[in-house]
Design a protein around this motif. Sequence first.
Motif, PDB file in Angstrom:
ATOM      1  N   SER A 111      86.333 -39.182  63.429  1.00 52.06           N
ATOM      2  CA  SER A 111      86.280 -38.858  64.856  1.00 52.06           C
ATOM      3  C   SER A 111      86.305 -37.357  65.116  1.00 52.06           C
ATOM      4  O   SER A 111      86.208 -36.929  66.264  1.00 52.06           O
ATOM      5  N   THR A 112      86.445 -36.561  64.077  1.00 53.49           N
ATOM      6  CA  THR A 112      86.460 -35.110  64.248  1.00 53.49           C
ATOM      7  C   THR A 112      85.030 -34.612  64.386  1.00 53.49           C
ATOM      8  O   THR A 112      84.220 -34.761  63.471  1.00 53.49           O
ATOM      9  N   HIS A 113      84.689 -34.038  65.527  1.00 54.65           N
ATOM     10  CA  HIS A 113      83.318 -33.574  65.741  1.00 54.65           C
ATOM     11  C   HIS A 113      83.309 -32.495  66.809  1.00 54.65           C
ATOM     12  O   HIS A 113      84.292 -32.295  67.527  1.00 54.65           O
ATOM     13  N   ASN A 114      82.182 -31.796  66.900  1.00 52.25           N
ATOM     14  CA  ASN A 114      82.010 -30.804  67.962  1.00 52.25           C
ATOM     15  C   ASN A 114      80.705 -31.077  68.699  1.00 52.25           C
ATOM     16  O   ASN A 114      80.017 -32.075  68.429  1.00 52.25           O
ATOM     17  N   ALA A 115      80.347 -30.195  69.615  1.00 54.91           N
ATOM     18  CA  ALA A 115      79.149 -30.406  70.436  1.00 54.91           C
ATOM     19  C   ALA A 115      77.887 -30.419  69.593  1.00 54.91           C
ATOM     20  O   ALA A 115      76.925 -31.143  69.899  1.00 54.91           O
ATOM     21  N   GLU A 165      72.608 -28.284  62.243  1.00 55.74           N
ATOM     22  CA  GLU A 165      73.803 -29.095  61.969  1.00 55.74           C
ATOM     23  C   GLU A 165      74.527 -28.599  60.718  1.00 55.74           C
ATOM     24  O   GLU A 165      75.761 -28.532  60.697  1.00 55.74           O
ATOM     25  N   GLN A 166      73.797 -28.234  59.714  1.00 53.03           N
ATOM     26  CA  GLN A 166      74.418 -27.790  58.469  1.00 53.03           C
ATOM     27  C   GLN A 166      75.192 -26.487  58.640  1.00 53.03           C
ATOM     28  O   GLN A 166      76.185 -26.256  57.950  1.00 53.03           O
ATOM     29  N   THR A 167      74.752 -25.639  59.537  1.00 49.49           N
ATOM     30  CA  THR A 167      75.421 -24.346  59.724  1.00 49.49           C
ATOM     31  C   THR A 167      76.473 -24.369  60.824  1.00 49.49           C
ATOM     32  O   THR A 167      77.423 -23.574  60.784  1.00 49.49           O
ATOM     33  N   GLN A 168      76.349 -25.283  61.794  1.00 49.52           N
ATOM     34  CA  GLN A 168      77.258 -25.259  62.935  1.00 49.52           C
ATOM     35  C   GLN A 168      78.033 -26.558  63.155  1.00 49.52           C
ATOM     36  O   GLN A 168      78.948 -26.601  63.974  1.00 49.52           O
ATOM     37  N   GLY A 169      77.686 -27.625  62.441  1.00 49.65           N
ATOM     38  CA  GLY A 169      78.353 -28.906  62.628  1.00 49.65           C
ATOM     39  C   GLY A 169      79.758 -28.908  62.052  1.00 49.65           C
ATOM     40  O   GLY A 169      80.093 -28.110  61.173  1.00 49.65           O
ATOM     41  N   LEU A 170      80.589 -29.827  62.548  1.00 49.05           N
ATOM     42  CA  LEU A 170      81.975 -29.947  62.110  1.00 49.05           C
ATOM     43  C   LEU A 170      82.236 -31.260  61.385  1.00 49.05           C
ATOM     44  O   LEU A 170      82.979 -31.290  60.413  1.00 49.05           O
ATOM     45  N   ASN A 171      81.627 -32.336  61.857  1.00 51.59           N
ATOM     46  CA  ASN A 171      81.895 -33.642  61.276  1.00 51.59           C
ATOM     47  C   ASN A 171      81.301 -33.747  59.873  1.00 51.59           C
ATOM     48  O   ASN A 171      80.109 -33.503  59.670  1.00 51.59           O
ATOM     49  N   ALA A 172      82.137 -34.113  58.916  1.00 52.27           N
ATOM     50  CA  ALA A 172      81.702 -34.134  57.513  1.00 52.27           C
ATOM     51  C   ALA A 172      80.567 -35.125  57.280  1.00 52.27           C
ATOM     52  O   ALA A 172      79.636 -34.844  56.520  1.00 52.27           O
ATOM     53  N   ASP A 173      80.623 -36.281  57.932  1.00 53.57           N
ATOM     54  CA  ASP A 173      79.584 -37.292  57.743  1.00 53.57           C
ATOM     55  C   ASP A 173      78.239 -36.816  58.301  1.00 53.57           C
ATOM     56  O   ASP A 173      77.195 -37.011  57.680  1.00 53.57           O
ATOM     57  N   ALA A 174      78.279 -36.208  59.482  1.00 52.66           N
ATOM     58  CA  ALA A 174      77.046 -35.728  60.099  1.00 52.66           C
ATOM     59  C   ALA A 174      76.432 -34.580  59.300  1.00 52.66           C
ATOM     60  O   ALA A 174      75.209 -34.505  59.128  1.00 52.66           O
TER      61      ALA A 174
END
Length: 227
Positions: free
Chosen positions: A64-68, A190-199
């Motif tokens: 559930s950990t994610h960002n915009a 997503e690879q540079t700015q994403g937070l969720n490990a799965d995404a």
Amino acid sequence: MTAFLAHATRSPRRSARSALTLAVALAATASLTACGSASGGASAQPSSPAGVNESAAPTPSTTSTHNATDTTFTQMMIVHHQGAVQMAQLAADRAVTYEVRALGKRIVAAQGPEIERMSRWLASWGEAAPSGLDGASDTGMTHSSMQVDGMDQSDATADLTGRTGKDFDRQFLTLMIAHHQSALDMAKVEQTQGLNADAVELSGSIATTQTAEMDEMRAMISRLTAS
């Protein structure tokens, strides 16, 4: 030894006092040794309560950990995958070249489950899911907003539907290369700015898989052109 026994026989009271003094001294020495051991062990770590395995302590879930960035990537990639599956299904059904039909089937088989997976993420995050192919989208992400080789997704699919034979195969490959390129652009963000490990992990997998497929499709176009 004889002298000692003789002395003890002559002085029983003195001998008793000496024995008592020795016993007291030995007891004091033992007490000091025990204290020294306790103070010397101050650096030792306290033991865990019986039955508790500290290494097995649960760690927080990252689901559930994610960002915009994660939300936008997932919403956009669902819509993007839906368009790819739509075109790929046409290729699986209508392409005249075996390898193009096989590629279409592979794309459908790979991206269908990814759509379901990403939809579950959005639900677990409490984020809005984009609508289906023909519906309005509360997220503002629709197939009209997805550009494929200068056309929106709906126009690209219509253009492909109107073709036949090797012309269909070449156009499918041309459109899908452009479609994959836009997926790579989204995956890079997503690879540079994403937070969720799965995404983030999925974005890397998409980049790897679709880069290889783009090379494969360029080779197919070259063979179709030469034939």
